[in-house]
Scaffold this motif. Structure first.
Motif, PDB file in Angstrom:
ATOM      1  N   ALA A 137       0.830  -1.207   0.000  1.00 17.56           N
ATOM      2  CA  ALA A 137       0.000   0.000   0.000  1.00 17.56           C
ATOM      3  C   ALA A 137       0.864   1.256   0.000  1.00 17.56           C
ATOM      4  N   ASP A 138       1.940   1.245   0.765  1.00 14.70           N
ATOM      5  CA  ASP A 138       2.845   2.400   0.811  1.00 14.70           C
ATOM      6  C   ASP A 138       3.502   2.642  -0.539  1.00 14.70           C
ATOM      7  N   LEU A 139       3.806   1.584  -1.252  1.00 14.04           N
ATOM      8  CA  LEU A 139       4.390   1.741  -2.584  1.00 14.04           C
ATOM      9  C   LEU A 139       3.398   2.409  -3.529  1.00 14.04           C
ATOM     10  N   GLY A 140       2.112   2.150  -3.294  1.00 13.59           N
ATOM     11  CA  GLY A 140       1.085   2.819  -4.085  1.00 13.59           C
ATOM     12  C   GLY A 140       0.444   1.971  -5.160  1.00 13.59           C
ATOM     13  N   VAL A 141       0.714   0.655  -5.156  1.00 11.59           N
ATOM     14  CA  VAL A 141       0.133  -0.206  -6.185  1.00 11.59           C
ATOM     15  C   VAL A 141      -1.345  -0.460  -5.895  1.00 11.59           C
ATOM     16  N   ASP A 142      -2.064  -0.857  -6.936  1.00 10.47           N
ATOM     17  CA  ASP A 142      -3.521  -0.999  -6.842  1.00 10.47           C
ATOM     18  C   ASP A 142      -3.995  -2.443  -6.897  1.00 10.47           C
ATOM     19  N   VAL A 143      -3.262  -3.282  -7.618  1.00 10.66           N
ATOM     20  CA  VAL A 143      -3.688  -4.660  -7.857  1.00 10.66           C
ATOM     21  C   VAL A 143      -2.524  -5.598  -7.558  1.00 10.66           C
ATOM     22  N   ILE A 144      -2.831  -6.702  -6.877  1.00  6.85           N
ATOM     23  CA  ILE A 144      -1.843  -7.756  -6.638  1.00  6.85           C
ATOM     24  C   ILE A 144      -2.180  -8.942  -7.540  1.00  6.85           C
ATOM     25  N   TRP A 145      -1.204  -9.315  -8.375  1.00  3.40           N
ATOM     26  CA  TRP A 145      -1.328 -10.560  -9.142  1.00  3.40           C
ATOM     27  C   TRP A 145      -0.601 -11.624  -8.338  1.00  3.40           C
ATOM     28  N   LEU A 146      -1.357 -12.627  -7.898  1.00  3.98           N
ATOM     29  CA  LEU A 146      -0.830 -13.684  -7.048  1.00  3.98           C
ATOM     30  C   LEU A 146      -0.520 -14.908  -7.899  1.00  3.98           C
ATOM     31  N   ASN A 147       0.761 -15.263  -7.977  1.00  2.00           N
ATOM     32  CA  ASN A 147       1.122 -16.500  -8.668  1.00  2.00           C
ATOM     33  C   ASN A 147       0.495 -17.688  -7.939  1.00  2.00           C
ATOM     34  N   PRO A 148       0.409 -18.860  -8.586  1.00  2.61           N
ATOM     35  CA  PRO A 148      -0.382 -19.965  -8.042  1.00  2.61           C
ATOM     36  C   PRO A 148      -0.057 -20.342  -6.600  1.00  2.61           C
ATOM     37  N   VAL A 149      -1.113 -20.456  -5.793  1.00  2.00           N
ATOM     38  CA  VAL A 149      -0.988 -20.946  -4.417  1.00  2.00           C
ATOM     39  C   VAL A 149      -1.851 -22.194  -4.209  1.00  2.00           C
ATOM     40  N   TYR A 150      -2.313 -22.771  -5.320  1.00  3.50           N
ATOM     41  CA  TYR A 150      -3.171 -23.949  -5.248  1.00  3.50           C
ATOM     42  C   TYR A 150      -2.377 -25.184  -4.807  1.00  3.50           C
ATOM     43  N   ALA A 151      -3.113 -26.213  -4.371  1.00  2.00           N
ATOM     44  CA  ALA A 151      -2.484 -27.482  -4.032  1.00  2.00           C
ATOM     45  C   ALA A 151      -1.745 -28.025  -5.252  1.00  2.00           C
ATOM     46  N   SER A 152      -0.487 -28.427  -5.060  1.00  2.00           N
ATOM     47  CA  SER A 152       0.353 -28.804  -6.192  1.00  2.00           C
ATOM     48  C   SER A 152       1.545 -29.617  -5.707  1.00  2.00           C
ATOM     49  N   PRO A 153       2.019 -30.575  -6.502  1.00  4.53           N
ATOM     50  CA  PRO A 153       3.268 -31.276  -6.168  1.00  4.53           C
ATOM     51  C   PRO A 153       4.506 -30.442  -6.476  1.00  4.53           C
ATOM     52  N   MET A 154       4.317 -29.255  -7.067  1.00  7.83           N
ATOM     53  CA  MET A 154       5.394 -28.287  -7.306  1.00  7.83           C
ATOM     54  C   MET A 154       6.461 -28.787  -8.283  1.00  7.83           C
ATOM     55  N   ALA A 155       6.047 -29.513  -9.298  1.00 10.00           N
ATOM     56  CA  ALA A 155       6.997 -29.892 -10.349  1.00 10.00           C
ATOM     57  C   ALA A 155       7.406 -28.659 -11.152  1.00 10.00           C
ATOM     58  N   ASP A 156       6.486 -27.695 -11.273  1.00 13.65           N
ATOM     59  CA  ASP A 156       6.790 -26.440 -11.976  1.00 13.65           C
ATOM     60  C   ASP A 156       6.355 -25.266 -11.100  1.00 13.65           C
ATOM     61  N   ASN A 157       6.758 -25.306  -9.845  1.00 18.88           N
ATOM     62  CA  ASN A 157       6.509 -24.214  -8.908  1.00 18.88           C
ATOM     63  C   ASN A 157       5.051 -23.738  -8.889  1.00 18.88           C
ATOM     64  N   GLY A 158       4.146 -24.684  -8.848  1.00 19.89           N
ATOM     65  CA  GLY A 158       2.736 -24.354  -8.669  1.00 19.89           C
ATOM     66  C   GLY A 158       1.931 -24.266  -9.933  1.00 19.89           C
ATOM     67  N   TYR A 159       2.582 -24.285 -11.096  1.00 21.84           N
ATOM     68  CA  TYR A 159       1.835 -24.263 -12.354  1.00 21.84           C
ATOM     69  C   TYR A 159       1.401 -25.670 -12.770  1.00 21.84           C
ATOM     70  N   ASP A 160       1.555 -26.603 -11.873  1.00 30.29           N
ATOM     71  CA  ASP A 160       1.043 -27.966 -12.019  1.00 30.29           C
ATOM     72  C   ASP A 160       0.039 -28.173 -10.885  1.00 30.29           C
ATOM     73  N   ILE A 161      -1.215 -27.881 -11.169  1.00 27.14           N
ATOM     74  CA  ILE A 161      -2.239 -27.795 -10.119  1.00 27.14           C
ATOM     75  C   ILE A 161      -2.922 -29.149  -9.895  1.00 27.14           C
ATOM     76  N   ALA A 162      -2.954 -29.573  -8.638  1.00 21.63           N
ATOM     77  CA  ALA A 162      -3.592 -30.835  -8.279  1.00 21.63           C
ATOM     78  C   ALA A 162      -5.016 -30.629  -7.769  1.00 21.63           C
TER      79      ALA A 162
END
Length: 559
Positions: free
Chosen positions: A49-74
């Motif tokens: 908020a202090d930086l002044g940004v408006d939108v947060i794009w959150l990279n995947p936090v879904y359940a995953s075996p993390m073969a590709d750091n979360g872009y492999d969604i289980a």
């Protein structure tokens, strides 16, 4: 916005926003396991908020075996335990909304994990899920398509005794979008997240979801074998239209489609009314590569960058919108790639920020970019975590072109996705203040001087320059909605352009190299002396005749 008295047609909140991309695994760890987590993001919401940004794009936090750091969604409806719980996610959304900030989620629906229930049931022959993926009953690989991570795009599955398609890692089987049941399951999942209150999606490699019927061999001699049959395939536009109609088109949200191999003219089909808000393209990510693609490192071609940026600015000026980025979780650090991360780290980081914030479109800041974080080093190949980079090293050493890792190392250090996945540098304390435990990936060695605490304490830092640019963009509509005109089109070192909206005019000048030079810019001379809004050197004079530019110097003038 609309604070300077202008009336702008087509105004939208996401056009006026600044997006900050959070790669959760490397942002902030609160439980000492070496992996960033949702409570860690919550802990830093006030920083954002202090930086002044408006939108947060959150990279995947879904359940995953993390073969590709979360872009492999289980499981699309569950949070990976290392990141926290669904309660943590809901609290993050609440904290952001309480500060008038928004959250967009990563949507990965070209493929799933091979540990997703759909794939497990499909490989076991469950009739309901039999055609959820691309299966081929053959004695050898069905076609000559290649994976983006190297090697064949097909792997053999012993359970089903068939080959399955994966355009990425073998643990990321491609969904069969020709199957209506697949599409409806995806749309239902998207609506579930939208009803939870998110503000949009960033759609990973979305234009790969359509494949040519019959999955034929590729006959085109190009960089990526098979691309003619799966990049913006024959039914992609129909699938995208259906997706918008069934889901995001019914909400006031921001939609960002990552699309491979798309130029500005083609992009007009996919953005604007009844389409997506904007798309992430890769054309400008090729201005410092050779004919052999990503791993063929070359010198920045500024004329090529001008041509590409100008094409996108002009083509989408009336019928779409641009996503502005120089770095993300899949690209190296901008200051190391397009600037100078040693002698002129601060100057070039500010110059690139000037460039990012003054084009027409929505600026995307990747975590750490606002303090000028740099590429890292990999003394040993065992330090590499990026599956794509590991595959490149393995294939390179198997070829006759390289004899040792030391020969490959400079290329990896220039291009590996790990460069932007090293921990966020919060302070000069142990592990850069990221974690009390052993980080999942090594911390960049420059953290003692390049960190948030030091940047915020220094009024001349890259961080404060970003903050000033965000303030300017919020105050002046011409930053957002102004028309774009390229100046000095043939200059090989300076990128200059004009932005105009009604009576307001900006002149932007960026020296992309470490040379000192003079330019003649008539737009800055005349009866009226332009006002210098911001520059990355302290002692910048008003223009009078030729303009003398120092290494990586940037200026924004207002007339």
């Amino acid at each position: 916005m609309i604070t300077d008295g202008q009336s702008v047609d087509g105004a939208q909140w996401w056009k006026e926003s600044v997006v900050y991309q959070v790669y959760p695994k490397s942002f902030n760890d609160t439980n000492g396991d070496g992996i960033g987590d949702l409570p860690g993001i919550i802990e830093k919401v006030d920083y954002l908020a202090d930086l002044g940004v408006d939108v947060i794009w959150l990279n995947p936090v879904y359940a995953s075996p993390m073969a590709d750091n979360g872009y492999d969604i289980a499981d699309y409806r569950a949070i990976h335990p290392a990141f926290g719980t669904m309660d943590d996610w809901e609290r993050l959304l609440e904290e952001l909304h309480d500060r008038d900030m928004r959250l967009i989620m990563d949507l990965v629906v070209n493929h799933t994990s091979d540990e997703h229930e759909w794939f497990i049931r499909s490989r076991e022959g469950d009739p309901e899920y039999d055609e959820y993926y691309y299966w081929q009953d053959t004695d050898e690989r069905p076609n000559n398509w290649e994976s983006f991570f190297g090697g064949s795009a097909w792997s053999y599955d012993e359970t089903r005794d068939e080959y399955y398609l994966h355009l990425f890692d073998e643990k990321q089987p491609d969904l069969n979008w020709r199957n209506e049941a697949v599409r409806q399951d995806v749309f239902e999942m998207m609506r579930w997240w939208l009803e939870k209150g998110i503000d949009g999606f960033r759609m990973d490699v979305i234009n790969l979801i359509s494949k040519t019927e019959g999955l034929p061999d590729d006959t085109v001699d190009g960089e990526m074998t098979g691309a003619e049959h799966f990049v913006s395939g024959p039914k992609f536009k129909a699938y995208l239209t259906e997706l918008v109609t069934e889901t995001v088109g019914n909400y006031d949200v921001m939609t960002v489609g990552e699309m491979i191999g798309v130029d500005a003219e083609e992009a007009q089909e996919y953005v604007g009314e009844d389409g997506l808000s904007m798309l992430i393209h890769f054309e400008h990510m090729g201005v410092d590569t050779g004919d052999d693609g990503k791993w063929d490192v070359a010198t920045l071609d500024l004329l090529g960058l001008k041509r590409i940026i100008t094409d996108w600015q002009e083509t989408l000026a009336d019928s779409g919108w641009n996503c502005l980025y120089l770095s993300n979780h899949d690209q190296p650090r901008a200051v190391s790639r397009f600037g100078h991360d040693e002698e002129f780290r601060r100057e070039s980081a500010k110059m690139l920020a000037t460039f990012l914030f003054t084009l027409q479109g929505t600026p995307f800041i990747y975590q750490g970019q606002e303090i000028g974080m740099t590429n890292t080093s990999f003394a040993e190949s065992s330090q590499i975590r990026d599956v794509e980079a590991r595959n490149f090293v393995e294939n390179a050493l198997d070829s006759d072109a390289y004899e040792s890792y030391e020969e490959v190392r400079p290329i990896v250090e220039s291009r590996s996705r790990d460069n932007t996945r090293t921990p966020m540098q919060w302070s000069d304390t142990r592990n850069a203040g990221f974690s009390e435990g052993e980080p999942w990936i090594g911390v960049n060695e420059d953290y003692e001087t390049v960190n948030v605490e030091a940047a915020r304490d220094d009024p001349e830092s890259v961080w404060h320059y970003y903050r000033d640019l965000i303030d300017l963009r919020e105050a002046l509509d011409v930053f957002v909605y102004g028309e774009y005109d390229l100046l000095l089109p043939d200059h090989t070192e300076v990128f200059a352009y004009r932005r105009t909206l009604a009576d307001d005019e900006l002149i932007v000048v960026c020296n992309f190299f470490d040379s000192e030079l003079s330019i003649d810019l008539p737009q800055l001379t005349g009866d009226e002396t332009p006002e210098l809004l911001i520059g990355n050197y302290e002692d910048t004079d008003a223009p009078a005749g030729d303009i003398d530019l120092r290494p990586y110097e940037a200026r924004i003038y207002k007339r």
